[in-house]
Design a protein around this motif. Structure first.
Motif, PDB file in Angstrom:
ATOM      1  N   ALA A   1       2.803  11.335  -3.554  1.00 33.61           N
ATOM      2  CA  ALA A   1       2.182  10.635  -4.643  1.00 33.61           C
ATOM      3  C   ALA A   1       3.274  10.061  -5.450  1.00 33.61           C
ATOM      4  O   ALA A   1       4.513  10.347  -5.353  1.00 33.61           O
ATOM      5  N   GLY A   2       3.211   8.749  -6.180  1.00 32.62           N
ATOM      6  CA  GLY A   2       4.168   8.328  -6.889  1.00 32.62           C
ATOM      7  C   GLY A   2       4.911   7.261  -6.071  1.00 32.62           C
ATOM      8  O   GLY A   2       4.539   6.953  -4.961  1.00 32.62           O
ATOM      9  N   PHE A   3       5.990   6.784  -6.845  1.00 29.14           N
ATOM     10  CA  PHE A   3       6.581   5.748  -5.986  1.00 29.14           C
ATOM     11  C   PHE A   3       7.769   6.378  -4.980  1.00 29.14           C
ATOM     12  O   PHE A   3       8.609   6.910  -5.244  1.00 29.14           O
ATOM     13  N   ASN A   4       7.411   6.690  -3.826  1.00 31.67           N
ATOM     14  CA  ASN A   4       8.477   7.002  -2.815  1.00 31.67           C
ATOM     15  C   ASN A   4       7.976   6.221  -1.488  1.00 31.67           C
ATOM     16  O   ASN A   4       7.318   5.200  -1.622  1.00 31.67           O
ATOM     17  N   ASP A   5       8.977   6.437  -0.661  1.00 23.44           N
ATOM     18  CA  ASP A   5       8.772   5.515   0.730  1.00 23.44           C
ATOM     19  C   ASP A   5       7.520   5.634   1.123  1.00 23.44           C
ATOM     20  O   ASP A   5       7.034   4.661   1.836  1.00 23.44           O
ATOM     21  N   TYR A   6       7.132   6.944   1.378  1.00 23.68           N
ATOM     22  CA  TYR A   6       5.581   7.074   2.178  1.00 23.68           C
ATOM     23  C   TYR A   6       4.577   6.218   1.504  1.00 23.68           C
ATOM     24  O   TYR A   6       3.732   5.677   1.937  1.00 23.68           O
ATOM     25  N   ALA A   7       4.525   6.438   0.232  1.00 24.77           N
ATOM     26  CA  ALA A   7       3.379   5.787  -0.730  1.00 24.77           C
ATOM     27  C   ALA A   7       3.536   4.296  -0.387  1.00 24.77           C
ATOM     28  O   ALA A   7       2.469   3.520  -0.190  1.00 24.77           O
ATOM     29  N   GLU A   8       4.806   3.771  -0.676  1.00 21.41           N
ATOM     30  CA  GLU A   8       5.101   2.136  -0.580  1.00 21.41           C
ATOM     31  C   GLU A   8       4.621   1.720   0.697  1.00 21.41           C
ATOM     32  O   GLU A   8       4.047   0.787   0.864  1.00 21.41           O
ATOM     33  N   ARG A   9       4.948   2.566   1.886  1.00 22.25           N
ATOM     34  CA  ARG A   9       4.659   2.206   3.049  1.00 22.25           C
ATOM     35  C   ARG A   9       3.291   2.102   3.481  1.00 22.25           C
ATOM     36  O   ARG A   9       2.687   1.090   4.200  1.00 22.25           O
ATOM     37  N   LEU A  10       2.505   3.013   3.021  1.00 18.44           N
ATOM     38  CA  LEU A  10       1.257   3.164   3.302  1.00 18.44           C
ATOM     39  C   LEU A  10       0.245   1.835   2.241  1.00 18.44           C
ATOM     40  O   LEU A  10      -0.596   1.495   3.098  1.00 18.44           O
ATOM     41  N   ASN A  11       0.843   1.733   1.275  1.00 16.51           N
ATOM     42  CA  ASN A  11       0.287   0.660   0.401  1.00 16.51           C
ATOM     43  C   ASN A  11       0.617  -0.909   0.994  1.00 16.51           C
ATOM     44  O   ASN A  11      -0.475  -1.749   1.251  1.00 16.51           O
ATOM     45  N   GLY A  12       1.791  -1.023   1.518  1.00 14.16           N
ATOM     46  CA  GLY A  12       2.029  -2.063   2.427  1.00 14.16           C
ATOM     47  C   GLY A  12       1.117  -2.496   3.544  1.00 14.16           C
ATOM     48  O   GLY A  12       0.587  -3.476   3.941  1.00 14.16           O
ATOM     49  N   ARG A  13       0.889  -1.248   4.260  1.00 13.69           N
ATOM     50  CA  ARG A  13      -0.045  -1.432   5.515  1.00 13.69           C
ATOM     51  C   ARG A  13      -1.503  -1.773   5.397  1.00 13.69           C
ATOM     52  O   ARG A  13      -2.295  -2.548   5.937  1.00 13.69           O
ATOM     53  N   ALA A  14      -1.935  -0.863   4.311  1.00  9.61           N
ATOM     54  CA  ALA A  14      -3.224  -1.271   3.714  1.00  9.61           C
ATOM     55  C   ALA A  14      -3.392  -2.581   3.258  1.00  9.61           C
ATOM     56  O   ALA A  14      -4.420  -3.259   3.472  1.00  9.61           O
ATOM     57  N   ALA A  15      -2.342  -3.123   2.361  1.00  6.97           N
ATOM     58  CA  ALA A  15      -2.520  -4.486   2.093  1.00  6.97           C
ATOM     59  C   ALA A  15      -2.394  -5.736   3.319  1.00  6.97           C
ATOM     60  O   ALA A  15      -3.197  -6.529   3.322  1.00  6.97           O
ATOM     61  N   MET A  16      -1.871  -5.176   4.486  1.00  9.17           N
ATOM     62  CA  MET A  16      -1.880  -6.099   5.608  1.00  9.17           C
ATOM     63  C   MET A  16      -3.237  -6.050   6.134  1.00  9.17           C
ATOM     64  O   MET A  16      -3.496  -7.212   6.749  1.00  9.17           O
ATOM     65  N   LEU A  17      -3.676  -4.977   6.216  1.00 15.60           N
ATOM     66  CA  LEU A  17      -4.961  -5.034   6.912  1.00 15.60           C
ATOM     67  C   LEU A  17      -5.824  -5.515   5.992  1.00 15.60           C
ATOM     68  O   LEU A  17      -6.694  -6.112   6.721  1.00 15.60           O
ATOM     69  N   GLY A  18      -6.128  -5.715   4.716  1.00 15.01           N
ATOM     70  CA  GLY A  18      -6.919  -6.328   3.751  1.00 15.01           C
ATOM     71  C   GLY A  18      -6.922  -7.856   4.067  1.00 15.01           C
ATOM     72  O   GLY A  18      -7.831  -8.461   4.200  1.00 15.01           O
ATOM     73  N   PHE A  19      -5.670  -8.342   4.153  1.00 13.86           N
ATOM     74  CA  PHE A  19      -5.235  -9.775   4.331  1.00 13.86           C
ATOM     75  C   PHE A  19      -5.862 -10.337   5.643  1.00 13.86           C
ATOM     76  O   PHE A  19      -6.670 -11.266   5.462  1.00 13.86           O
ATOM     77  N   VAL A  20      -5.488  -9.621   6.799  1.00 20.86           N
ATOM     78  CA  VAL A  20      -6.089  -9.853   7.954  1.00 20.86           C
ATOM     79  C   VAL A  20      -7.582  -9.838   7.877  1.00 20.86           C
ATOM     80  O   VAL A  20      -8.366 -10.866   8.573  1.00 20.86           O
ATOM     81  N   ALA A  21      -8.175  -8.707   7.446  1.00 13.47           N
ATOM     82  CA  ALA A  21      -9.756  -8.756   7.393  1.00 13.47           C
ATOM     83  C   ALA A  21     -10.378  -9.970   6.554  1.00 13.47           C
ATOM     84  O   ALA A  21     -11.154 -10.441   6.742  1.00 13.47           O
ATOM     85  N   LEU A  22      -9.745 -10.214   5.530  1.00 12.46           N
ATOM     86  CA  LEU A  22     -10.062 -11.304   4.602  1.00 12.46           C
ATOM     87  C   LEU A  22      -9.953 -12.624   5.441  1.00 12.46           C
ATOM     88  O   LEU A  22     -11.006 -13.463   5.416  1.00 12.46           O
ATOM     89  N   VAL A  23      -9.084 -12.790   6.124  1.00 11.79           N
ATOM     90  CA  VAL A  23      -8.740 -14.284   7.083  1.00 11.79           C
ATOM     91  C   VAL A  23      -9.918 -14.189   7.951  1.00 11.79           C
ATOM     92  O   VAL A  23     -10.577 -15.206   8.371  1.00 11.79           O
ATOM     93  N   LEU A  24      -9.989 -12.909   8.603  1.00 11.94           N
ATOM     94  CA  LEU A  24     -11.005 -12.697   9.901  1.00 11.94           C
ATOM     95  C   LEU A  24     -12.496 -13.202   9.258  1.00 11.94           C
ATOM     96  O   LEU A  24     -13.244 -13.899   9.747  1.00 11.94           O
TER      97      LEU A  24
END
Length: 62
Positions: free
Chosen positions: A23-46
């Motif tokens: 939890a908090g600002f660490n590499d794991y959380a930032e990487r997970l958040n980035g991947r979720a944002a990419m999936l959401g963006f692709v889903a929105l475009v599709l």
């Protein structure tokens, strides 16, 4: 004359393992958040390609 005593072994016998926080600002959380944002963006475009309209129009917000 007395001889000095040999020094004790100062090396640790056990090296502690530190568990990284999930939890908090660490590499794991930032990487997970980035991947979720990419999936959401692709889903929105599709979604917009499939329906031919923006998500805000489809939801009735515009």
């Amino acid at each position: 004359m007395t001889h000095p005593k040999p020094m004790a072994n100062l090396e640790p016998t056990v090296i502690p393992t530190v568990e990284r926080s999930k939890a908090g600002f660490n590499d794991y959380a930032e990487r997970l958040n980035g991947r979720a944002a990419m999936l959401g963006f692709v889903a929105l475009v599709l979604f917009e390609m499939a329906t031919g309209q923006a998500i805000v129009t489809w939801l009735g917000l515009r």
